[in-house]
Design an enzyme around this catalytic site. Structure first.
Site, PDB file in Angstrom:
ATOM      1  N   SER A  52       0.820  -1.216   0.000  1.00 38.10           N
ATOM      2  CA  SER A  52       0.000   0.000   0.000  1.00 38.10           C
ATOM      3  C   SER A  52       0.849   1.258   0.000  1.00 38.10           C
ATOM      4  O   SER A  52       1.990   1.274   0.440  1.00 38.10           O
ATOM      5  CB  SER A  52      -0.930  -0.003   1.207  1.00 38.10           C
ATOM      6  OG  SER A  52      -1.631  -1.211   1.311  1.00 38.10           O
TER       7      SER A  52
HETATM    8  N1  SAH Z   1      -0.374  -4.564   3.877  1.00 39.84           N
HETATM    9  C1  SAH Z   1       0.140  -5.235   2.725  1.00 39.84           C
HETATM   10  C2  SAH Z   1      -0.807  -5.000   1.585  1.00 39.84           C
HETATM   11  C3  SAH Z   1      -1.010  -6.208   0.780  1.00 39.84           C
HETATM   12  S1  SAH Z   1      -2.252  -6.101  -0.473  1.00 39.84           S
HETATM   13  C4  SAH Z   1       1.548  -4.723   2.425  1.00 39.84           C
HETATM   14  O1  SAH Z   1       1.943  -3.740   3.021  1.00 39.84           O
HETATM   15  O2  SAH Z   1       2.272  -5.315   1.625  1.00 39.84           O
HETATM   16  C5  SAH Z   1      -3.538  -7.073   0.210  1.00 39.84           C
HETATM   17  C6  SAH Z   1      -3.204  -8.489   0.570  1.00 39.84           C
HETATM   18  O3  SAH Z   1      -4.410  -9.102   1.018  1.00 39.84           O
HETATM   19  C7  SAH Z   1      -2.672  -9.333  -0.567  1.00 39.84           C
HETATM   20  O4  SAH Z   1      -1.449  -9.898  -0.197  1.00 39.84           O
HETATM   21  C8  SAH Z   1      -3.752 -10.404  -0.747  1.00 39.84           C
HETATM   22  O5  SAH Z   1      -3.230 -11.665  -1.118  1.00 39.84           O
HETATM   23  C9  SAH Z   1      -4.372 -10.442   0.629  1.00 39.84           C
HETATM   24  N2  SAH Z   1      -5.732 -10.984   0.690  1.00 39.84           N
HETATM   25  C10 SAH Z   1      -6.754 -10.805  -0.175  1.00 39.84           C
HETATM   26  N3  SAH Z   1      -7.840 -11.482   0.240  1.00 39.84           N
HETATM   27  C11 SAH Z   1      -7.507 -12.082   1.412  1.00 39.84           C
HETATM   28  C12 SAH Z   1      -8.197 -12.921   2.338  1.00 39.84           C
HETATM   29  N4  SAH Z   1      -9.464 -13.301   2.160  1.00 39.84           N
HETATM   30  N5  SAH Z   1      -7.524 -13.341   3.434  1.00 39.84           N
HETATM   31  C13 SAH Z   1      -6.230 -12.991   3.648  1.00 39.84           C
HETATM   32  N6  SAH Z   1      -5.534 -12.217   2.821  1.00 39.84           N
HETATM   33  C14 SAH Z   1      -6.153 -11.751   1.707  1.00 39.84           C
END
Ligand code: SAH
Length: 204
Positions: A52
């Site tokens: 993000s």
């Molecule tokens: N905070 C993270 C942002 C990652 S983007 C960072 O700083 O890198 C969002 C993430 O949510 C992705 O890795 C995706 O795989 C995960 N995601 C999406 N749906 C999900 C679910 N149902 N349960 C767990 N993770 C999920």
């Protein structure tokens, strides 16, 4: 990054600013994108997911009003960047990621950099992590049309949740407080996260 993108745009919480100064964001970004790690936008981290934008991360952390004694649940570990920040701000961090590959990579990065105080699990974050509930705060890093009821159930009375609610293209960040067992919502600002997807992705 901290001065221009965060402090100038209203992030005031000294603990959040300090944590964002401390965690090396470039370590959570794939090699080819490292040069842009401190710029004002999200970046790809593999598996079609993103780390993000710094400003949105700071806004979420600040609005959650985290205390050093808090137990926090994070949904969507991704690169582990927010997990690292949380580990500097609270007592216990539990983070759920649906992509096994990303969870393993994040765990490796966090361990290598010495962020030990975190527990990462592969699972569908829409179900939360009942084993370690209740949580003082829940931070959801993926967007959903509706708040999953299991997450609200795992929030303690008085607890706070930050969650992007909306469609894949149009979402708003909401702060939800559990007061008298009910959800009190505040709409914060528009945002754009990848979707919160059902089920898990195993991978070797
Ligand atoms: N905070 C993270 C942002 C990652 S983007 C960072 O700083 O890198 C969002 C993430 O949510 C992705 O890795 C995706 O795989 C995960 N995601 C999406 N749906 C999900 C679910 N149902 N349960 C767990 N993770 C999920």
């Amino acid at each position: 990054m901290v001065a221009r993108q965060l402090a100038d745009r209203g992030t005031r919480d000294a603990r959040v600013l300090e944590a964002m100064r401390t965690v090396p964001r470039h370590e959570f970004v794939p090699e080819e994108f490292r040069e842009g790690a401190y710029e004002d936008h999200p970046l790809p981290i593999g598996e079609e997911q993103t780390i993000s934008q710094p400003y949105i991360v700071a806004a979420m952390l600040e609005q959650l009003d985290l205390q050093a004694t808090d137990r926090v649940l994070e949904i969507g570990t991704g690169s582990g960047y927010v997990t690292a920040l949380l580990s500097l701000l609270v007592a216990e961090v539990y983070s759920v990621e649906r992509h096994a590959q990303l969870a393993i990579a994040a765990e490796g990065t966090l361990h290598r950099l010495g962020y030990g105080k975190v527990k990462i699990g592969v699972g569908d974050g829409r179900e939360g992590w009942a084993e370690y509930a209740p949580f003082d705060a829940i931070l959801v890093s993926a967007a959903t049309p509706e708040m999953p009821s299991a997450l609200f159930a795992q929030l303690r009375e008085g607890g706070r949740m930050m969650i992007p609610i909306g469609s894949p293209t149009s979402q708003e960040l909401r702060l939800i407080r559990k007061v008298g067992g009910r959800a009190e919502e505040t709409v914060l600002e528009g945002c754009r996260f990848v979707p919160l997807v059902e089920g898990t992705v195993e991978g070797g």
